[in-house]
Design an enzyme around this catalytic site. Structure first.
Site, PDB file in Angstrom:
ATOM      1  N   GLY A  72       0.547  -1.206  -0.162  1.00  0.00           N
ATOM      2  CA  GLY A  72      -0.013   0.162  -0.015  1.00  0.00           C
ATOM      3  C   GLY A  72       0.958   1.133   0.049  1.00  0.00           C
ATOM      4  O   GLY A  72       1.720   1.401  -0.817  1.00  0.00           O
ATOM      5  N   TYR A  79     -10.994   2.298  15.275  1.00  0.00           N
ATOM      6  CA  TYR A  79     -10.372   2.174  14.445  1.00  0.00           C
ATOM      7  C   TYR A  79     -10.495   3.985  14.560  1.00  0.00           C
ATOM      8  O   TYR A  79      -9.692   4.533  14.021  1.00  0.00           O
ATOM      9  CB  TYR A  79     -11.501   2.094  12.578  1.00  0.00           C
ATOM     10  CG  TYR A  79      -9.973   3.048  12.129  1.00  0.00           C
ATOM     11  CD1 TYR A  79      -8.732   1.693  12.357  1.00  0.00           C
ATOM     12  CD2 TYR A  79     -10.386   3.248  10.682  1.00  0.00           C
ATOM     13  CE1 TYR A  79      -7.902   2.689  10.599  1.00  0.00           C
ATOM     14  CE2 TYR A  79      -9.714   3.809  10.217  1.00  0.00           C
ATOM     15  CZ  TYR A  79      -8.395   3.909   9.780  1.00  0.00           C
ATOM     16  OH  TYR A  79      -6.910   3.375   9.120  1.00  0.00           O
TER      17      TYR A  79
HETATM   18  P1  NDP Z   1      -1.948  -1.543   3.925  1.00  0.00           P
HETATM   19  O1  NDP Z   1      -2.745  -2.512   3.826  1.00  0.00           O
HETATM   20  O2  NDP Z   1      -1.953  -2.152   2.341  1.00  0.00           O
HETATM   21  O3  NDP Z   1      -0.174  -1.248   4.850  1.00  0.00           O
HETATM   22  C1  NDP Z   1      -0.778  -1.287   5.516  1.00  0.00           C
HETATM   23  C2  NDP Z   1       0.833  -1.928   6.496  1.00  0.00           C
HETATM   24  O4  NDP Z   1       1.164  -1.316   7.645  1.00  0.00           O
HETATM   25  C3  NDP Z   1       2.037  -3.042   6.147  1.00  0.00           C
HETATM   26  O5  NDP Z   1       2.747  -2.513   5.552  1.00  0.00           O
HETATM   27  C4  NDP Z   1       1.792  -3.332   7.393  1.00  0.00           C
HETATM   28  O6  NDP Z   1       2.895  -4.451   7.330  1.00  0.00           O
HETATM   29  C5  NDP Z   1       1.778  -3.165   8.323  1.00  0.00           C
HETATM   30  N1  NDP Z   1       1.439  -3.155   9.636  1.00  0.00           N
HETATM   31  C6  NDP Z   1      -0.172  -3.833   9.711  1.00  0.00           C
HETATM   32  N2  NDP Z   1       0.265  -4.356  11.593  1.00  0.00           N
HETATM   33  C7  NDP Z   1       1.852  -4.021  11.844  1.00  0.00           C
HETATM   34  C8  NDP Z   1       2.533  -4.653  12.620  1.00  0.00           C
HETATM   35  N3  NDP Z   1       1.883  -5.850  13.618  1.00  0.00           N
HETATM   36  N4  NDP Z   1       3.616  -4.257  12.385  1.00  0.00           N
HETATM   37  C9  NDP Z   1       4.665  -3.677  12.161  1.00  0.00           C
HETATM   38  N5  NDP Z   1       4.014  -3.359  10.444  1.00  0.00           N
HETATM   39  C10 NDP Z   1       2.239  -3.923  10.299  1.00  0.00           C
HETATM   40  O7  NDP Z   1      -3.294  -0.344   4.115  1.00  0.00           O
HETATM   41  P2  NDP Z   1      -2.709   1.121   4.219  1.00  0.00           P
HETATM   42  O8  NDP Z   1      -1.667   0.971   3.276  1.00  0.00           O
HETATM   43  O9  NDP Z   1      -3.720   1.666   3.358  1.00  0.00           O
HETATM   44  O10 NDP Z   1      -2.413   1.204   5.232  1.00  0.00           O
HETATM   45  C11 NDP Z   1      -1.113   2.220   5.471  1.00  0.00           C
HETATM   46  C12 NDP Z   1      -1.686   3.432   6.694  1.00  0.00           C
HETATM   47  O11 NDP Z   1      -2.589   4.321   5.941  1.00  0.00           O
HETATM   48  C13 NDP Z   1      -2.525   3.276   7.787  1.00  0.00           C
HETATM   49  O12 NDP Z   1      -2.098   3.845   9.038  1.00  0.00           O
HETATM   50  C14 NDP Z   1      -3.913   3.239   7.723  1.00  0.00           C
HETATM   51  O13 NDP Z   1      -4.808   2.914   8.331  1.00  0.00           O
HETATM   52  C15 NDP Z   1      -3.482   4.365   6.885  1.00  0.00           C
HETATM   53  N6  NDP Z   1      -5.039   5.260   5.864  1.00  0.00           N
HETATM   54  C16 NDP Z   1      -5.690   4.021   4.963  1.00  0.00           C
HETATM   55  C17 NDP Z   1      -6.447   4.776   3.707  1.00  0.00           C
HETATM   56  C18 NDP Z   1      -6.771   3.904   2.848  1.00  0.00           C
HETATM   57  O14 NDP Z   1      -8.395   3.809   2.042  1.00  0.00           O
HETATM   58  N7  NDP Z   1      -6.295   2.249   2.674  1.00  0.00           N
HETATM   59  C19 NDP Z   1      -7.412   5.983   4.408  1.00  0.00           C
HETATM   60  C20 NDP Z   1      -6.450   7.030   5.826  1.00  0.00           C
HETATM   61  C21 NDP Z   1      -5.699   6.122   6.235  1.00  0.00           C
HETATM   62  P3  NDP Z   1       2.982  -6.047   6.916  1.00  0.00           P
HETATM   63  O15 NDP Z   1       1.528  -6.729   7.331  1.00  0.00           O
HETATM   64  O16 NDP Z   1       4.327  -6.669   6.263  1.00  0.00           O
HETATM   65  O17 NDP Z   1       3.338  -6.233   8.533  1.00  0.00           O
HETATM   66  C1  8X3 Z   2      -9.161   4.496   6.635  1.00  0.00           C
HETATM   67  C2  8X3 Z   2     -10.032   4.879   5.033  1.00  0.00           C
HETATM   68  O1  8X3 Z   2     -12.751   5.957   5.589  1.00  0.00           O
HETATM   69  O2  8X3 Z   2     -11.408   3.726   5.044  1.00  0.00           O
HETATM   70  O3  8X3 Z   2      -8.148   5.251   7.103  1.00  0.00           O
HETATM   71  O4  8X3 Z   2     -11.435   4.754   7.828  1.00  0.00           O
HETATM   72  S1  8X3 Z   2     -11.519   4.827   5.659  1.00  0.00           S
END
Ligand code: NDP
Ligand code: 8X3
Length: 255
Positions: free
Chosen positions: A16, A154
């Site tokens: 991501g 969340y």
């Molecule tokens: P992904 O699921 O693609 O990526 C999440 C990342 O977090 C992975 O690389 C995962 O790595 C890592 N991660 C999760 N749990 C752990 C852990 N226990 N220890 C270490 N690393 C961890 O999601 P996104 O790229 O979308 O999310 C990235 C950020 O963006 C998050 O903080 C999310 O809340 C935020 N976000 C996302 C949005 C969306 O709509 N997608 C919108 C707004 C914010 P691994 O599993 O290899 O450990």
């Molecule tokens: C991720 C965006 O709207 O799914 O933080 O919470 S939402």
């Protein structure tokens, strides 16, 4: 391989937004420390990006305080001086009404999104203080600005990230350290697959009939924030898909 750019440490670089950020920063010449639990994904990214910039991978679970400290203490030159800390690791786990919430999901969200971010920051900040230089970029969310139905815990974790970003900015101001909060709306990554525990159909519904942000869209904004001159800080930024006006206000084409 030499570069004059500061090193960036990215948590959650295995997929991501984190992986896209690693790619765009490598393209722009920033040495990288890439972190996550999935070692195979980090190996592949290191192979891919290591041709352009120095890359160090660190495999640890951000919930494990000892593991965080141990991993970050193993860093040696040129990776030991982290100029850019990108606190990105995080996920939603489940989407239930508060009365139906799963306690393990709640623990995961608080432990990863809030406590994990704090553990990593606490380990990195002292070196930034010693240099009187550094830039922390926290990935919050629109979910940290408004609560939506069944978003409860969340949203609470992302409201906490918002408060932590504000607190960091206040406390680190006198030390010359920048703090940026980037708060995306819907981004199509592995996020919804994790939230709905591998249910691909349910995950796909989140983006049905609308065009979400891509991870690259967010990564470009992170790069922009990093590239501002020393006297400019992007403090707080909400980044939405054009089809989204608020958490629950999304323009969808009828299919
Ligand atoms: P992904 O699921 O693609 O990526 C999440 C990342 O977090 C992975 O690389 C995962 O790595 C890592 N991660 C999760 N749990 C752990 C852990 N226990 N220890 C270490 N690393 C961890 O999601 P996104 O790229 O979308 O999310 C990235 C950020 O963006 C998050 O903080 C999310 O809340 C935020 N976000 C996302 C949005 C969306 O709509 N997608 C919108 C707004 C914010 P691994 O599993 O290899 O450990
Ligand atoms: C991720 C965006 O709207 O799914 O933080 O919470 S939402």
């Amino acid at each position: 391989m030499s570069t004059s750019k500061g090193t960036a440490l990215i948590t959650g670089a295995t997929s991501g937004i984190g992986a896209a950020t690693a790619r765009i920063l490598a393209k722009n010449g920033y040495p990288l420390v890439i972190c996550g639990r999935r070692a195979g994904h980090l190996d592949a990214l290191e192979q891919e990006l290591g041709k352009s910039v120095p890359v160090q991978k660190l495999v640890f679970d951000i919930r494990d305080r000892e593991a965080v400290n141990q991993a970050l203490n193993t860093l040696s030159e040129p990776f030991s001086e982290i100029q850019y800390l990108i606190n990105n690791a995080g996920n939603a786990h489940g989407m239930s009404s508060i009365q139906d919430g799963d306690l393990d999901d709640w623990d995961a969200m608080i432990d990863i999104n809030v406590k994990g971010l704090l553990y990593v920051s606490r380990a990195i900040i002292p070196k930034m203080l010693a240099r009187k230089s550094g830039h922390i970029i926290n990935i919050g969310s629109i979910a940290g600005q408004e609560v939506y139905p069944r978003g409860n815990v969340y949203c609470a974790s992302k409201f906490a990230v918002d408060a932590i970003s504000k607190g960091m900015r206040l406390d680190l101001n006198e030390h010359g350290i920048k703090v940026t909060a980037i708060n995306p709306g819907l981004v199509e990554t592995e996020f919804s697959k994790v939230r709905f525990k591998g249910d691909e159909q349910r995950a796909a519904q989140v983006y049905e009939g609308m065009t979400p942000l891509t991870a690259r869209d967010v990564a470009e904004v992170i790069l922009f924030a990093i590239q501002r001159p020393a006297h400019v800080n992007i403090a707080d930024l909400l980044l939405l898909p054009t089809d989204q006006a608020a958490s629950g206000v999304i323009k969808r084409k009828l299919i």
